[in-house]
Motif scaffolding. Structure first.
Motif, PDB file in Angstrom:
ATOM      1  N   ILE A 177       0.036  10.167   0.491  1.00  0.00           N
ATOM      2  CA  ILE A 177       1.054   9.123   0.370  1.00  0.00           C
ATOM      3  C   ILE A 177       2.143   9.561  -0.609  1.00  0.00           C
ATOM      4  CG2 ILE A 177       1.496   6.762  -0.412  1.00  0.00           C
ATOM      5  CD1 ILE A 177      -1.366   6.075   0.544  1.00  0.00           C
ATOM      6  N   ILE A 178       1.730  10.084  -1.757  1.00  0.00           N
ATOM      7  CA  ILE A 178       2.711  10.529  -2.751  1.00  0.00           C
ATOM      8  C   ILE A 178       3.592  11.633  -2.181  1.00  0.00           C
ATOM      9  CG2 ILE A 178       2.988  11.694  -4.979  1.00  0.00           C
ATOM     10  CD1 ILE A 178       0.528  10.165  -5.957  1.00  0.00           C
ATOM     11  N   ALA A 179       2.971  12.585  -1.461  1.00  0.00           N
ATOM     12  CA  ALA A 179       3.738  13.684  -0.874  1.00  0.00           C
ATOM     13  C   ALA A 179       4.745  13.170   0.150  1.00  0.00           C
ATOM     14  CB  ALA A 179       2.787  14.693  -0.229  1.00  0.00           C
ATOM     15  N   GLU A 180       4.345  12.201   0.977  1.00  0.00           N
ATOM     16  CA  GLU A 180       5.262  11.630   1.966  1.00  0.00           C
ATOM     17  C   GLU A 180       6.418  10.907   1.297  1.00  0.00           C
ATOM     18  OE1 GLU A 180       5.398  11.951   5.151  1.00  0.00           O
ATOM     19  OE2 GLU A 180       3.465  12.822   5.686  1.00  0.00           O
ATOM     20  N   LEU A 181       6.100  10.141   0.250  1.00  0.00           N
ATOM     21  CA  LEU A 181       7.157   9.403  -0.458  1.00  0.00           C
ATOM     22  C   LEU A 181       8.102  10.348  -1.189  1.00  0.00           C
ATOM     23  CD1 LEU A 181       5.021   6.472  -1.918  1.00  0.00           C
ATOM     24  CD2 LEU A 181       6.714   6.308  -0.082  1.00  0.00           C
ATOM     25  N   ALA A 182       7.576  11.465  -1.668  1.00  0.00           N
ATOM     26  CA  ALA A 182       8.402  12.426  -2.403  1.00  0.00           C
ATOM     27  C   ALA A 182       9.166  13.369  -1.477  1.00  0.00           C
ATOM     28  CB  ALA A 182       7.525  13.249  -3.348  1.00  0.00           C
ATOM     29  N   GLY A 183       8.854  13.327  -0.177  1.00  0.00           N
ATOM     30  CA  GLY A 183       9.480  14.231   0.775  1.00  0.00           C
ATOM     31  C   GLY A 183      10.814  13.726   1.281  1.00  0.00           C
ATOM     32  N   ASP A 184      11.158  14.129   2.515  1.00  0.00           N
ATOM     33  CA  ASP A 184      12.459  13.755   3.076  1.00  0.00           C
ATOM     34  C   ASP A 184      12.319  13.016   4.405  1.00  0.00           C
ATOM     35  OD1 ASP A 184      11.538  15.810   4.637  1.00  0.00           O
ATOM     36  OD2 ASP A 184      13.277  17.122   4.342  1.00  0.00           O
ATOM     37  N   GLY A 185      11.167  12.394   4.621  1.00  0.00           N
ATOM     38  CA  GLY A 185      10.938  11.644   5.846  1.00  0.00           C
ATOM     39  C   GLY A 185      11.667  10.315   5.848  1.00  0.00           C
ATOM     40  N   ALA A 200       6.943   8.561  -7.932  1.00  0.00           N
ATOM     41  CA  ALA A 200       6.772   8.744  -9.377  1.00  0.00           C
ATOM     42  C   ALA A 200       5.965   7.609  -9.987  1.00  0.00           C
ATOM     43  CB  ALA A 200       8.141   8.840 -10.056  1.00  0.00           C
ATOM     44  N   GLU A 201       6.191   6.387  -9.493  1.00  0.00           N
ATOM     45  CA  GLU A 201       5.426   5.237  -9.992  1.00  0.00           C
ATOM     46  C   GLU A 201       3.954   5.378  -9.638  1.00  0.00           C
ATOM     47  OE1 GLU A 201       5.655   1.621 -12.195  1.00  0.00           O
ATOM     48  OE2 GLU A 201       7.186   3.133 -11.771  1.00  0.00           O
ATOM     49  N   MET A 202       3.671   5.870  -8.442  1.00  0.00           N
ATOM     50  CA  MET A 202       2.289   6.101  -8.038  1.00  0.00           C
ATOM     51  C   MET A 202       1.652   7.185  -8.874  1.00  0.00           C
ATOM     52  SD  MET A 202       2.103   5.704  -3.875  1.00  0.00           S
ATOM     53  CE  MET A 202       0.338   6.069  -3.953  1.00  0.00           C
ATOM     54  N   ARG A 203       2.411   8.206  -9.221  1.00  0.00           N
ATOM     55  CA  ARG A 203       1.860   9.292 -10.027  1.00  0.00           C
ATOM     56  C   ARG A 203       1.470   8.820 -11.420  1.00  0.00           C
ATOM     57  NH1 ARG A 203      -0.768  12.952  -8.352  1.00  0.00           N
ATOM     58  NH2 ARG A 203       0.817  13.908  -7.018  1.00  0.00           N
ATOM     59  N   ARG A 204       2.134   7.794 -11.924  1.00  0.00           N
ATOM     60  CA  ARG A 204       1.754   7.231 -13.229  1.00  0.00           C
ATOM     61  C   ARG A 204       0.354   6.631 -13.160  1.00  0.00           C
ATOM     62  NH1 ARG A 204       6.046   6.387 -16.801  1.00  0.00           N
ATOM     63  NH2 ARG A 204       4.756   4.919 -17.956  1.00  0.00           N
ATOM     64  N   VAL A 205       0.033   6.037 -12.006  1.00  0.00           N
ATOM     65  CA  VAL A 205      -1.266   5.377 -11.827  1.00  0.00           C
ATOM     66  C   VAL A 205      -2.332   6.370 -11.407  1.00  0.00           C
ATOM     67  CG1 VAL A 205      -2.480   3.551 -10.556  1.00  0.00           C
ATOM     68  CG2 VAL A 205      -0.115   3.219 -11.267  1.00  0.00           C
ATOM     69  N   HIS A 206      -1.938   7.427 -10.694  1.00  0.00           N
ATOM     70  CA  HIS A 206      -2.877   8.428 -10.173  1.00  0.00           C
ATOM     71  C   HIS A 206      -2.509   9.813 -10.689  1.00  0.00           C
ATOM     72  CE1 HIS A 206      -4.193   5.384  -7.207  1.00  0.00           C
ATOM     73  NE2 HIS A 206      -2.910   5.163  -6.987  1.00  0.00           N
ATOM     74  N   PRO A 207      -2.546  10.056 -11.985  1.00  0.00           N
ATOM     75  CA  PRO A 207      -2.070  11.346 -12.510  1.00  0.00           C
ATOM     76  C   PRO A 207      -2.917  12.539 -12.071  1.00  0.00           C
ATOM     77  CG  PRO A 207      -3.156  10.100 -14.223  1.00  0.00           C
ATOM     78  CD  PRO A 207      -2.996   9.174 -13.077  1.00  0.00           C
ATOM     79  N   ALA A 208      -4.190  12.290 -11.738  1.00  0.00           N
ATOM     80  CA  ALA A 208      -5.080  13.411 -11.411  1.00  0.00           C
ATOM     81  C   ALA A 208      -5.654  13.294 -10.008  1.00  0.00           C
ATOM     82  CB  ALA A 208      -6.214  13.482 -12.442  1.00  0.00           C
ATOM     83  N   ALA A 209      -4.946  12.571  -9.129  1.00  0.00           N
ATOM     84  CA  ALA A 209      -5.491  12.330  -7.792  1.00  0.00           C
ATOM     85  C   ALA A 209      -5.744  13.628  -7.035  1.00  0.00           C
ATOM     86  CB  ALA A 209      -4.546  11.436  -6.991  1.00  0.00           C
TER      87      ALA A 209
END
Length: 210
Positions: free
Chosen positions: A182-190, A199-208
């Motif tokens: 999900i993070i990769a899709e949101l950070a991509g160009d789709g 970035a907000e998700m990465r704050r919650v899932h720093p080591a996913a």
């Protein structure tokens, strides 16, 4: 907002960050004539370390809301976006919407003319401070007469919330590998790319992905 322990946000510093980073809020009042909603920029009270906010409304919005007479609900919405079920892998899945939000409710305190002027000045400085040559409230061509006219056309208020509700629904109920997708899709160009939400998700899932 409906309380869900999986998505509840009770960290004061994080709630203050969401308010700070997403200052354009929705204010809602339940009036004798029905529900009323307006949209204004707001800021944390710089003299407090809680969730007290300062803002102003243009006249006659203070009458529309009955400002100071009844409870006011202020909603700050953080990054939010569509999450496709195609990012979950195999199995039965449905789409959803990830988001962050902070709700502050209480009876606002109406500011005096002097306090309102300081609040207007502070609000302008709050946003202009990032510019190399900030245009502050007292910057030319503004003059005392124009500024006094501006102040008289607004009503400032301070809201110390009696009730706080905050939520971040950021796929906390998904396994780490799905979160990473999900993070990769949101950070991509789709078509549903949303770097701020990633970035907000990465704050919650720093080591996913570890």
């Amino acid at each position: 907002m409906r309380y869900n322990p999986k998505f509840a946000l009770d960290d004061l510093a994080e709630m203050r960050r969401i308010v700070e980073e997403n200052p354009f809020a929705t204010m809602i009042s339940d009036t004798p004539d029905g529900l009323v909603a307006s949209h204004y920029a707001m800021m944390l009270d710089p003299e407090r370390d809680d969730l007290t906010i300062i803002a102003h409304v243009g006249r006659p919005d203070e009458q529309l809301h009955g400002l100071g007479q009844r409870e006011l609900l202020v909603v700050f919405a953080g990054p939010h976006g569509y999450i496709s079920p195609g990012w979950y892998g195999d199995g039965t899945q449905v789409p959803t919407w990830n988001f962050t939000a902070v709700h502050l409710a209480g009876v606002p305190e109406i500011l005096s003319a002097e306090e309102n002027l300081r609040a207007l000045d502070g609000l302008v400085h709050h946003f202009e401070r990032h510019r190399p040559e900030p245009r502050l409230l007292w910057s030319p061509p503004n003059d005392p007469v124009a500024i006094e006219r501006l102040e008289k056309g607004t009503v400032g208020f301070r809201l110390t919330p009696a009730r706080v509700s905050a939520k971040r629904k950021l796929s906390q109920n998904k396994p780490p590998e799905v979160v990473e997708t999900i993070i990769a899709e949101l950070a991509g160009d789709g078509p549903f790319a949303h770097p701020q939400l990633a970035a907000e998700m990465r704050r919650v899932h720093p080591a996913a992905g570890e």
